[in-house]
Design a protein around this motif. Structure first.
Motif, short mmCIF file in Angstrom:
data_model
loop_
_atom_site.label_atom_id
_atom_site.label_comp_id
_atom_site.label_asym_id
_atom_site.label_seq_id
_atom_site.Cartn_x
_atom_site.Cartn_y
_atom_site.Cartn_z
N ALA A 155 52.98 73.22 98.59
CA ALA A 155 51.42 73.08 99.22
C ALA A 155 50.10 71.86 98.87
O ALA A 155 49.89 72.06 97.51
N ARG A 163 42.68 65.34 96.34
CA ARG A 163 42.99 65.73 97.26
C ARG A 163 41.91 64.73 98.00
O ARG A 163 41.61 63.61 98.04
N ALA A 164 42.97 64.27 98.76
CA ALA A 164 42.70 63.48 100.16
C ALA A 164 42.86 62.22 99.50
O ALA A 164 42.72 60.53 99.39
#
Ligand code: MOS
Length: 704
Positions: free
Chosen positions: A518, A362-363
């Motif tokens: 995604a 995530r990020a």
């Protein structure tokens, strides 16, 4: 201009908010998830919950050395287990084509590049038998010396050409050394982060079966289009001979953004045994198999005038990759976007160690990079005696600093100002460690900015008008827990001028029109663009079926710097006796384009901020130098925040109307919530105690 959705369960408070800007009012409404009931009642099926007739079970065998070669695998004992079907090794497994991603070259050669690499897989009639077999497989190794310890002066460090995402490995703008040398005020600080693990709630799993020459795989993936391409290439098939289904996915956080060994091993084992095969990764093996956030050692040098104007900014990140492939956590990249400065240097250095391959979490880049940059900005603010919000406002750039491109929209200052107002920032006594005290507890507040790039990828979709007046929309989007189905149905309904209930939407199978993954917070914009286009064309045609591809639309985008921004405010308490740090309240204010569904959007921001809280306070991983193992390998050792760790978190957003994005108008919200949170918490800890603790997490062994 900021929508208050703190009471989102009362939908009547929300539907009239500023984000409801559409003709029909479908987009912008806090619609409940379509699959919500199926998920909470157990009706939703995940990859390991498909059990085709005759299904067998596989259990992998991880390497117990950190580097070397397999010289012998003895499966005799394993094959004596009742229900044993096969032991696959590099000696008897089918030879596959080489994978683009070398982590998928499993059971293809005897090399062991890191501890936990799969060296065999046991297949049996039951999962219990497969597990017993895996424990009975005897593997002999020729062990080689290994190195898993990253240091700032590691002799293997080099400057990579590229960092993750295709970013330049290093960039220079102006003469950093001269500006830094001449700066009247300067700081030079280094922050250290350990590896971190994705640990989605649903472990990586796959069920594979061959129907003649056709491979069907149920895989827990963030994008089954990529999994299909990969399996077709590995097994020498046409893509039409492969179907990959990812109907429901219990999180991924990047670790399921690329295919993982579970699906390759399940397909190999299914072909070998002639049976459908199910393989679910044991939680404890995930850290070595599914990627991790690489550790970073980040040096920040900031030079400024007395009024806070930045004249020099250097962000230099040291990190590791594996010997299997190069993955460089792009921690220095956000510094190319955030603040104006006369000169800047952003550079990565990486060493290939005998460690599991790092990957997206995530990020990637922004989460660790903005932790360091935003703490450094706080340190500079204290040094100069300038309020940290004000320091950021004074360094707001006109155009993107490193490229000179105009921003498509940038509302960072609005996020900071609005957040400060709502948080009560201006009542704050700026002096650290002196003021608020409750018994043994010291209290403090902190702020940090957030940014995440706007990514959009070409996708295809179809929309069909059915005789009964309803519509059928098909797109291979993936719902990893975000509510993608629901939001895409909203987009479709708006364009069709139809009620939401009249739109059926199919996602989660590679047999549908192919779509991007995604990941990179790109899903809604990418799939939504294709759905939007298909529905418009269908409406214009007055019926029938419309199938579209957005490749040319995406390529025709004008040259703008596109990023989401945000500001996070945190209040923490630090126990002066135990060193225990807790967050008391947090507020995130984001500017991320049009918010399509405030209910699911809020969950995404909230989830991101909670993950940022974990990064600041609880999550920590150690590579054991002796064994090359990640020590905190399960959820008992690797502490993700529990409910009791998470305080009241408020989430708001600025209404942002950006016409340079995509027809849907969203910037992506999956990742930006994590970005500013760790620095906001660390800065609040400093404000509470007067101590700078530059290494996360802020556990008592560091803060005491
Ligand atoms: Mo995200 S780390 O691109 O799944």
């Amino acid at each position: 201009d900021v929508s208050d959705i703190s009471n989102v369960s009362d939908t009547s408070n929300v539907s009239s908010g500023s984000n409801t800007a559409s003709a029909t009012g479908v987009v912008g409404r806090p619609v409940e998830r379509r699959e919500g009931r199926a998920k909470v009642t157990g009706g939703a099926r995940y990859a390991a919950e498909h059990t085709p007739p005759g299904c067998a079970y596989a259990w992998p065998v991880p390497a117990t050395v950190a580097r070397g070669r397999v010289v012998r695998v003895d499966g005799t004992e394993a094959m004596a287990v009742t229900g044993a079907l096969a032991v696959l090794t590099h000696e008897n497994a089918e030879r596959l084509n080489r994978a683009d991603d070398a982590i998928l070259d499993v059971l293809q050669n005897p090399r062991v590049p890191h501890r936990g690499w799969y060296v065999a897989v046991a297949v049996a009639e039951t999962i219990e038998a497969a597990r017993a077999m895996a424990e009975a497989v005897r593997v002999e190794y020729e062990e080689e010396p290994h190195d898993v310890v990253l240091t700032p002066d590691h002799p293997g460090l080099y400057r990579p050409e590229e960092a993750n995402g295709g970013a330049a490995g290093g960039r220079e703008r102006g003469d950093f050394d001269r500006e830094y040398g001449a700066a009247p005020h300067a700081i030079d600080v280094t922050y250290t982060l350990t590896p971190l693990h994705n640990h989605p709630m649903e472990p990586h799993a796959a069920t594979a079966l061959w129907e003649g020459g056709h491979l069907i795989a149920y895989d827990s993936s963030q994008g089954s289009t990529t999994v299909r391409q990969t399996l077709a290439a590995l097994f020498d098939l046409d893509e039409g001979q492969v179907t990959v289904v990812s109907e429901h996915v219990g999180g991924g956080f990047g670790s399921k953004g690329t295919p993982r060994p579970n699906v390759v091993l399940a397909a190999l084992a299914a072909r070998h045994t002639g049976r459908p095969v199910k393989l679910s990764l044991p939680r404890r093996e995930m850290p070595a198999i599914v990627g991790h956030r690489a550790p970073t050692i980040q040096r920040l040098r900031l030079g400024a005038r007395a009024d806070g104007t930045l004249t020099a900014l250097a962000h230099e990140a040291v990190t590791h990759t594996s010997t299997v492939k190069e993955f460089v956590e792009q921690a220095a990249v956000p510094a190319r976007v955030m603040y104006a400065s006369t000169a800047s240097r952003t550079q990565h250095r990486v060493a290939a160690l005998d460690v599991p391959s790092p990957s997206w979490m995530r990020a990637p880049g922004e989460a660790p990079g903005m932790y360091a940059l935003e703490c450094a900005m706080d340190e500079l603010a204290v040094e100069l005696g300038i309020d940290p919000v004000e320091l950021r406002l004074r360094n707001e750039p006109e155009t993107e600093p490193d490229t000179g491109k105009p921003f498509s929209s940038r509302h960072l200052t609005d996020c900071l100002r609005e957040g400060a107002r709502r948080f009560g920032w201006h009542e704050r006594d700026p002096r650290p460690g002196v003021r608020r005290r409750e018994g043994d507890l010291l209290l403090g507040t902190g702020v940090a900015s957030a940014t995440y790039p706007v990514i959009v990828a070409p996708s295809t979709a179809s929309a069909e008008a059915l005789p009964d007046g309803t519509f059928h929309v098909r797109v291979n989007a993936t719902d990893i827990g975000t509510g993608a189905r629901t939001v895409l149905a909203q987009v479709a309904a708006e364009q069709l001028g139809a009620p939401l209930e009249a739109v059926r939407i199919d996602i989660g199978s590679s047999d549908l029109p192919s779509a991007s993954l995604a990941g990179g917070s790109s899903g809604t914009a990418s799939w939504g663009w294709a759905v939007h286009k298909a529905c418009r064309e269908l409406r214009a045609a007055g019926g029938g079926i419309a199938t579209v591809d957005t490749t040319s639309d995406v390529q025709a985008q004008e040259e703008y710097a596109r990023h989401a921004f945000g500001a996070v405010f945190a209040e923490v308490q630090a126990d002066t006796v135990t060193g225990w740090v807790r967050v008391r309240r947090m507020l995130g204010v984001f500017a991320a384009g049009r918010i399509l569904n405030p209910r699911t959007a809020r969950s995404q921001f909230l989830g991101g901020m909670t993950m940022g809280l974990g990064m600041a306070l609880t999550e920590h991983s150690t590579l054991d130098p002796a064994t090359g193992r990640f020590i905190e390998a399960d959820l008992a050792g690797y502490h993700v925040p529990a409910c009791a760790d998470v305080p009241d978190i408020a989430v708001d957003w600025i209404h942002e109307d950006d016409r340079y994005l995509n027809p849907v108008g969203g910037k992506g919200i999956g990742e930006i919530g994590i970005v500013g949170t760790p620095a906001a918490i660390a800065n609040a800890f400093h404000h509470a105690t007067g101590l700078r603790c530059r290494d996360l997490p802020l556990t008592p062994d560091r803060t005491g």
